[in-house]
Design a protein around this motif. Structure first.
Motif, PDB file in Angstrom:
ATOM      1  N   GLY A 110      21.280  -6.091  43.379  1.00 42.25           N
ATOM      2  CA  GLY A 110      22.477  -5.816  41.418  1.00 42.25           C
ATOM      3  C   GLY A 110      21.852  -5.911  40.305  1.00 42.25           C
ATOM      4  O   GLY A 110      22.756  -6.402  39.253  1.00 42.25           O
ATOM      5  N   TYR A 111      20.979  -6.107  39.889  1.00 40.86           N
ATOM      6  CA  TYR A 111      19.622  -6.710  38.989  1.00 40.86           C
ATOM      7  C   TYR A 111      18.870  -4.677  38.653  1.00 40.86           C
ATOM      8  O   TYR A 111      18.369  -5.292  37.168  1.00 40.86           O
ATOM      9  N   PHE A 112      19.941  -3.871  38.786  1.00 37.56           N
ATOM     10  CA  PHE A 112      19.215  -2.852  38.128  1.00 37.56           C
ATOM     11  C   PHE A 112      20.287  -1.523  37.656  1.00 37.56           C
ATOM     12  O   PHE A 112      21.937  -2.154  37.885  1.00 37.56           O
ATOM     13  N   ASP A 113      20.087  -0.690  36.782  1.00 40.22           N
ATOM     14  CA  ASP A 113      21.514  -0.044  36.188  1.00 40.22           C
ATOM     15  C   ASP A 113      22.145   1.034  37.430  1.00 40.22           C
ATOM     16  O   ASP A 113      21.571   1.076  38.629  1.00 40.22           O
ATOM     17  N   ASP A 114      23.346   1.237  37.006  1.00 43.91           N
ATOM     18  CA  ASP A 114      24.294   1.900  38.497  1.00 43.91           C
ATOM     19  C   ASP A 114      23.682   2.561  39.509  1.00 43.91           C
ATOM     20  O   ASP A 114      23.549   2.956  40.285  1.00 43.91           O
ATOM     21  N   THR A 115      22.925   3.619  38.986  1.00 44.49           N
ATOM     22  CA  THR A 115      21.690   4.752  39.110  1.00 44.49           C
ATOM     23  C   THR A 115      21.404   4.438  39.990  1.00 44.49           C
ATOM     24  O   THR A 115      20.973   4.324  41.721  1.00 44.49           O
ATOM     25  N   ALA A 116      19.941   2.967  39.670  1.00 45.76           N
ATOM     26  CA  ALA A 116      19.239   2.480  40.628  1.00 45.76           C
ATOM     27  C   ALA A 116      19.947   2.105  42.210  1.00 45.76           C
ATOM     28  O   ALA A 116      18.910   1.318  43.205  1.00 45.76           O
ATOM     29  N   ASN A 117      20.683   1.042  41.368  1.00 48.69           N
ATOM     30  CA  ASN A 117      21.343  -0.027  42.475  1.00 48.69           C
ATOM     31  C   ASN A 117      21.751   0.726  43.383  1.00 48.69           C
ATOM     32  O   ASN A 117      21.759   0.268  45.492  1.00 48.69           O
ATOM     33  N   ARG A 118      22.760   2.085  43.368  1.00 48.48           N
ATOM     34  CA  ARG A 118      22.852   3.357  44.656  1.00 48.48           C
ATOM     35  C   ARG A 118      21.929   3.562  45.527  1.00 48.48           C
ATOM     36  O   ARG A 118      22.174   3.485  46.303  1.00 48.48           O
ATOM     37  N   GLN A 119      21.125   3.587  44.636  1.00 43.90           N
ATOM     38  CA  GLN A 119      19.480   4.073  45.741  1.00 43.90           C
ATOM     39  C   GLN A 119      18.655   3.468  46.077  1.00 43.90           C
ATOM     40  O   GLN A 119      18.397   3.415  47.298  1.00 43.90           O
ATOM     41  N   VAL A 120      19.306   1.742  45.653  1.00 41.85           N
ATOM     42  CA  VAL A 120      18.810   0.401  46.835  1.00 41.85           C
ATOM     43  C   VAL A 120      19.796   0.980  47.908  1.00 41.85           C
ATOM     44  O   VAL A 120      19.523   0.184  49.372  1.00 41.85           O
ATOM     45  N   LEU A 121      20.884   1.275  48.150  1.00 40.68           N
ATOM     46  CA  LEU A 121      21.829   1.456  49.303  1.00 40.68           C
ATOM     47  C   LEU A 121      21.221   2.091  49.743  1.00 40.68           C
ATOM     48  O   LEU A 121      21.302   2.108  51.294  1.00 40.68           O
ATOM     49  N   THR A 122      21.094   3.534  49.111  1.00 42.99           N
ATOM     50  CA  THR A 122      21.052   4.957  50.579  1.00 42.99           C
ATOM     51  C   THR A 122      19.068   4.339  50.806  1.00 42.99           C
ATOM     52  O   THR A 122      19.337   4.772  51.995  1.00 42.99           O
ATOM     53  N   GLN A 123      18.301   3.393  50.240  1.00 43.13           N
ATOM     54  CA  GLN A 123      17.458   3.887  50.479  1.00 43.13           C
ATOM     55  C   GLN A 123      17.332   2.353  51.681  1.00 43.13           C
ATOM     56  O   GLN A 123      16.865   2.345  53.014  1.00 43.13           O
ATOM     57  N   ALA A 124      18.003   1.249  51.725  1.00 41.56           N
ATOM     58  CA  ALA A 124      18.787   0.743  52.777  1.00 41.56           C
ATOM     59  C   ALA A 124      19.203   1.641  54.359  1.00 41.56           C
ATOM     60  O   ALA A 124      18.515   1.113  55.494  1.00 41.56           O
TER      61      ALA A 124
END
Length: 236
Positions: A110-124
């Motif tokens: 949760g330490y990035f903007d929403d676009t990057a936070n969503r990217q973390v979930l996609t990468q996981a």
């Protein structure tokens, strides 16, 4: 924010008893078994990764802070366990369908903007095998808004850490201005962390490619607004 000052003030709270209990809870929530390929995403000092390795999991720990990884490797040697510690960015994971389980613990998301936070979930999701599970341990927004503290002070050995917090309803963030007074010097920094209700996090996870999501509160109890922690377990 994650440096020696952070460890000075917060490491004393991360006792062996607490870490043992959290490793046990993760083991139960994820249905872990010896031999499972497990990724600790933002592994910090390895307090969870090394304990899971001691139980027989094949663990990889990823973090962006070299200081933490050095401490994690030293602890692994002391415990006589093998963990593959990797310096890297959770927004750009190098693995595809590698892991049976992924762990995001102690508000590591949760330490990035929403676009990057969503990217973390996609990468996981991409790093997990089909049918694999991920667990998140986050602040529970429903509890935090009610119990919100605009100022938090932590003292240790004559040093002081002061957090001035601001809740932003339009972004869903807590923005923090931190002042560290330690060893005769003053340091200032700022950061933010995204807050989630269970339903919002669930919808993000489903959009990222997960198939179902369960929610829990502190220690795996039923989730309610009285719980300070939000635990979410999602299946790939």
């Amino acid at each position: 924010m994650f440096d020696r000052d952070y460890l000075h003030f917060y490491a004393p709270r991360l006792t062996d008893r607490r870490s043992d209990a959290e490793a046990q809870l993760i083991w139960e929530l994820l249905g872990l078994e010896p031999g499972m390929e497990t990724l600790d995403l933002a592994c910090g000092q390895g307090r969870i990764a090394n304990r899971l390795a001691a139980r027989g999991c094949r663990v990889t720990g990823l973090d962006t802070v070299p200081l933490f990884l050095e401490d994690a490797r030293r602890d692994a040697v002391a415990r006589d366990v093998a963990v593959d510690y990797v310096e890297g960015d959770m927004r750009m994971l190098p693995w595809v369908e590698r892991f049976d389980r992924v762990i995001s613990w102690s508000t590591s998301f949760g330490y990035f903007d929403d676009t990057a936070n969503r990217q973390v979930l996609t990468q996981a999701a991409r790093a997990l095998k089909t049918g694999g599970l991920i667990v998140f341990d986050l602040n529970n927004r429903d509890w935090l808004v009610r119990e919100f503290q605009p100022t938090i002070v932590v003292e240790r050995d004559g040093d002081m850490l002061i957090d001035r917090n601001r809740l932003e309803p339009l972004t869903g963030r807590v923005v923090t201005e931190r002042i560290v007074v330690r060893e005769g010097r003053i340091r200032r920094l700022s950061f933010f962390v995204r807050l989630f209700t269970f339903t919002e996090l669930r919808d993000w996870l489903l959009a990222a490619g997960f198939t179902d999501v369960d929610g829990y509160g502190n220690d795996g109890a039923p989730l309610s607004s009285a719980c300070s922690r939000l635990l979410a377990v999602a299946r790939r």
